[in-house]
Design a protein around this motif. Structure first.
Motif, mmCIF file in Angstrom:
data_model
loop_
_atom_site.group_PDB
_atom_site.id
_atom_site.type_symbol
_atom_site.label_atom_id
_atom_site.label_comp_id
_atom_site.label_asym_id
_atom_site.label_seq_id
_atom_site.Cartn_x
_atom_site.Cartn_y
_atom_site.Cartn_z
ATOM 1 N N GLN A 146 1.038 -1.698 0.211
ATOM 2 C CA GLN A 146 -0.029 0.104 -0.224
ATOM 3 C C GLN A 146 0.830 1.132 -0.186
ATOM 4 O OE1 GLN A 146 -3.008 -0.403 3.316
ATOM 5 N NE2 GLN A 146 -3.186 1.927 3.049
ATOM 6 N N TRP A 153 2.089 4.289 5.569
ATOM 7 C CA TRP A 153 1.434 3.872 6.786
ATOM 8 C C TRP A 153 1.819 5.168 7.928
ATOM 9 C CZ3 TRP A 153 -2.882 1.959 8.957
ATOM 10 C CH2 TRP A 153 -2.918 1.904 10.080
ATOM 11 N N GLY A 190 -1.477 -3.841 2.769
ATOM 12 C CA GLY A 190 -1.841 -2.964 3.912
ATOM 13 C C GLY A 190 -0.739 -3.251 5.429
ATOM 14 N N ASP A 205 -6.162 -0.130 14.211
ATOM 15 C CA ASP A 205 -6.227 1.534 13.627
ATOM 16 C C ASP A 205 -6.937 2.131 12.776
ATOM 17 O OD1 ASP A 205 -6.411 0.946 16.797
ATOM 18 O OD2 ASP A 205 -4.404 2.395 16.710
ATOM 19 N N GLY A 206 -7.172 1.969 11.986
ATOM 20 C CA GLY A 206 -7.568 2.981 11.005
ATOM 21 C C GLY A 206 -7.922 1.938 9.825
ATOM 22 N N ILE A 207 -8.428 0.695 9.905
ATOM 23 C CA ILE A 207 -8.560 -0.282 9.015
ATOM 24 C C ILE A 207 -10.164 -0.912 9.202
ATOM 25 C CG2 ILE A 207 -7.966 -2.777 8.170
ATOM 26 C CD1 ILE A 207 -5.185 -2.229 9.300
ATOM 27 N N PRO A 208 -10.978 -0.531 8.161
ATOM 28 C CA PRO A 208 -12.108 -0.455 8.218
ATOM 29 C C PRO A 208 -12.843 -2.437 8.583
ATOM 30 C CG PRO A 208 -11.590 0.229 5.961
ATOM 31 C CD PRO A 208 -10.737 0.704 6.592
ATOM 32 N N ASN A 241 -5.696 -4.486 1.615
ATOM 33 C CA ASN A 241 -5.708 -3.474 2.830
ATOM 34 C C ASN A 241 -7.648 -3.956 3.913
ATOM 35 O OD1 ASN A 241 -7.351 -1.610 1.492
ATOM 36 N ND2 ASN A 241 -5.984 -0.944 0.366
ATOM 37 N N GLN A 244 -9.133 0.421 3.355
ATOM 38 C CA GLN A 244 -8.208 1.142 4.224
ATOM 39 C C GLN A 244 -7.559 2.003 3.238
ATOM 40 O OE1 GLN A 244 -4.555 0.863 5.680
ATOM 41 N NE2 GLN A 244 -4.948 2.258 7.408
ATOM 42 N N PHE A 245 -7.265 1.559 1.851
ATOM 43 C CA PHE A 245 -7.253 2.316 0.477
ATOM 44 C C PHE A 245 -7.849 1.646 -0.840
ATOM 45 C CE2 PHE A 245 -4.339 2.408 -2.988
ATOM 46 C CZ PHE A 245 -4.786 3.774 -3.519
#
Ligand code: NAD
Length: 248
Positions: A146, A153, A190, A205-208, A241, A244-245
């Protein structure tokens, strides 16, 4: 109906095969019938992978290979080809991870990152082409990141450059080698839970999807790209990922 995912009899070289993602890839390709050849810094560090593959009833033949030494790469490919008579799949996983900040990127750091993560992939691809061409084709899958798409990251500089380079180089190889029926594709992970990320204490954190990826998540996609299930896919990247992206 033909099983397009069957890899029986195919020979796969997996660089970085002793590592966290590499082991999952070796096990998965072997599960689907491939003869797997983990290629890493020494044969000794591949031993747990050999045992895991053999426990599945598969064949595992480790080779020592430092991807930044061209002669070393050529010797390892020759060893595998001499042993099995053909090379059908190459998976480029060998790499080093770094969250390098702008002020940390010394000339030595830059060279090391680009040498292992990018020049090493080029050496392996370049060496694989004549073997695969002589055998009527093959499939090459490389592990980018990623970071190679969005800068990393932790905002890494040299690492992101090396991984972004893989994405561009893959398309170049794919275009030039279509005449030989060799496909080149990438996966872009990711944050993946391996010893490498565990040591840093990374959290989701921040990974859906709410978790880090696993080596198996990556291995599943690499298996798909390595097999005939993906025979219409060339020069592509699969993002892994957890949402996340998302590319446009
Ligand atoms: N773990 C993650 O979150 C993550 C995310 C995105 C991309 N990646 C990429 O996935 C790949 C594997 O990551 P991992 O987490 O399994 O790491 P890992 O450290 O467990 O595995 C890397 C392997 O590469 C080998 N290696 C290093 N330099 C080499 C060289 N010069 N020649 C041959 N082998 C060499 C190491 O010995 C090791 O076995 C790397 O390319 C990494 O950049 C990892």
């Amino acid at each position: 109906m033909v099983d397009m995912g069957d890899l029986t009899g195919r020979v796969a070289i997996v660089t970085g095969g002793a590592g966290g993602i590499g082991r999952a890839v070796c096990e998965t390709l072997a599960y689907h019938g491939a003869i797997v050849c983990p290629a890493d810094m020494s044969v000794e560090i591949c031993q747990p992978v050999v045992e895991a593959v053999e426990a599945l009833g598969g064949t595992c033949y480790p080779v020592a290979m430092d991807v930044i030494e061209l002669e070393n790469v050529q010797r390892a490919f020759k060893e595998v080809n001499d042993k099995f008579g053909h090379i059908d799949i190459l998976v480029n996983i060998a790499g080093i991870l770094s969250g390098d900040k702008v002020h940390e990127v010394t000339p030595e750091h830059w060279d090391k990152m680009i040498d292992i993560n990018l020049r090493g992939v080029h050496y392996c691809m370049q060496t694989a082409v004549p073997y695969m061409a002589a055998n009527g084709g093959g499939s090459v899958v490389s592990v980018s990141s990623q970071a190679g798409q969005v800068g990393g990251w932790m905002g890494s500089v040299a690492y992101s450059a090396s991984k972004g380079g893989i994405l561009a180089m893959t398309k170049g190889y794919a275009r030039q080698c279509q005449q030989y029926h060799i496909r080149f594709n990438d996966v872009a992970p990711g944050l993946i839970a391996t010893p490498l990320t565990a040591a840093r204490g990374d959290k989701p954190d921040g990974i859906p999807v709410g978790r880090l990826g696993t080596g198996q998540d990556i291995a599943n996609a690499i298996y798909f790209l390595a097999s005939d299930l993906s025979s219409f896919i060339d020069g592509a990247t699969i993002d892994l990922n957890g949402g996340q992206f998302m590319r446009s």
